[in-house]
Design a protein around this motif. Structure first.
Motif, PDB file in Angstrom:
ATOM      1  N   LEU A   3      42.069 -17.808  -5.606  1.00 39.35           N
ATOM      2  CA  LEU A   3      41.275 -18.034  -4.406  1.00 39.35           C
ATOM      3  C   LEU A   3      40.358 -19.220  -4.626  1.00 39.35           C
ATOM      4  O   LEU A   3      39.955 -19.505  -5.755  1.00 39.35           O
ATOM      5  CB  LEU A   3      40.448 -16.790  -4.070  1.00 39.35           C
ATOM      6  CG  LEU A   3      41.246 -15.533  -3.740  1.00 39.35           C
ATOM      7  CD1 LEU A   3      40.313 -14.359  -3.552  1.00 39.35           C
ATOM      8  CD2 LEU A   3      42.114 -15.738  -2.522  1.00 39.35           C
ATOM      9  N   SER A   4      39.993 -19.881  -3.555  1.00 45.08           N
ATOM     10  CA  SER A   4      39.078 -21.017  -3.659  1.00 45.08           C
ATOM     11  C   SER A   4      37.688 -20.532  -4.066  1.00 45.08           C
ATOM     12  O   SER A   4      37.338 -19.354  -3.878  1.00 45.08           O
ATOM     13  CB  SER A   4      38.995 -21.753  -2.325  1.00 45.08           C
ATOM     14  OG  SER A   4      38.285 -20.966  -1.381  1.00 45.08           O
ATOM     15  N   THR A   7      35.814 -18.986  -1.205  1.00 46.37           N
ATOM     16  CA  THR A   7      36.143 -17.583  -0.919  1.00 46.37           C
ATOM     17  C   THR A   7      35.418 -16.673  -1.898  1.00 46.37           C
ATOM     18  O   THR A   7      34.867 -15.638  -1.503  1.00 46.37           O
ATOM     19  CB  THR A   7      37.665 -17.368  -0.987  1.00 46.37           C
ATOM     20  OG1 THR A   7      38.287 -18.229  -0.031  1.00 46.37           O
ATOM     21  CG2 THR A   7      38.027 -15.932  -0.679  1.00 46.37           C
ATOM     22  N   GLU A  95      39.752 -18.337   4.210  1.00 48.43           N
ATOM     23  CA  GLU A  95      41.036 -18.991   3.937  1.00 48.43           C
ATOM     24  C   GLU A  95      41.992 -18.996   5.129  1.00 48.43           C
ATOM     25  O   GLU A  95      42.948 -19.760   5.133  1.00 48.43           O
ATOM     26  CB  GLU A  95      41.748 -18.276   2.780  1.00 48.43           C
ATOM     27  CG  GLU A  95      40.988 -18.241   1.482  1.00 48.43           C
ATOM     28  CD  GLU A  95      41.039 -19.533   0.713  1.00 48.43           C
ATOM     29  OE1 GLU A  95      41.895 -20.390   1.013  1.00 48.43           O
ATOM     30  OE2 GLU A  95      40.219 -19.686  -0.195  1.00 48.43           O
TER      31      GLU A  95
END
Length: 146
Positions: A3-4, A7, A95
């Motif tokens: 995940l970024s 996030t 996202e």
């Protein structure tokens, strides 16, 4: 899959907000108001930069996970009780829909293998499984001590 960081930060922000909210549904049933916290307090508590917190609060609010109010007694609060907010809800707020490959979205797909791919039809099932697993994790679980 990773995940970024945005996030990840959104999960941290929502967890901090949930800690301040406490048992929101019980407070509301008793006629009280949900606890509120400011974006500045969230930034200080989480160690995140204030502009990052403000950007994420905007996304989380647009997704219906947080609410803000102005004036005396204003601030941020969870839009729903933390037990009804899942990790999937938070991930999707930042996202977008959970999709492990770009080929699911025709507008974004530029795969050179698309004409001969035998796997494409299976990705919706995989995506649903990942989303289902994330949906099983309630925000209340993320607040608990490990």
């Amino acid at each position: 899959m990773r995940l970024s960081s945005m996030t990840d930060y959104a999960v941290v922000i929502m967890s901090a907000a949930a800690r301040h909210c406490g048992t929101c549904s019980l407070i509301e049933q008793a006629g009280g108001k949900r606890a509120r916290i400011s974006a500045a307090q969230l930034a200080e508590e989480t160690g995140l930069p204030a502009p990052t917190v403000q950007k994420l609060v905007s996304k989380l609010s647009a997704a219906g996970l947080m609410r803000s109010s102005r004036g005396v007694g204003g601030g941020l609060r969870l839009a729903r009780p933390p037990a009804t907010i899942s990790l999937a809800d938070i991930v999707e707020a930042v996202e977008g829909p959970i999709a492990l490959t770009a080929c699911i979205d025709r507008a974004k797909s530029d795969c050179t293998l698309e004409s001969c791919c035998n796997v494409k039809g299976h990705w919706p099932q995989v995506n649903a499984a990942v989303r289902g697993a994330l949906a099983q994790v309630a925000l209340t679980q993320l607040v608990e001590e490990v």
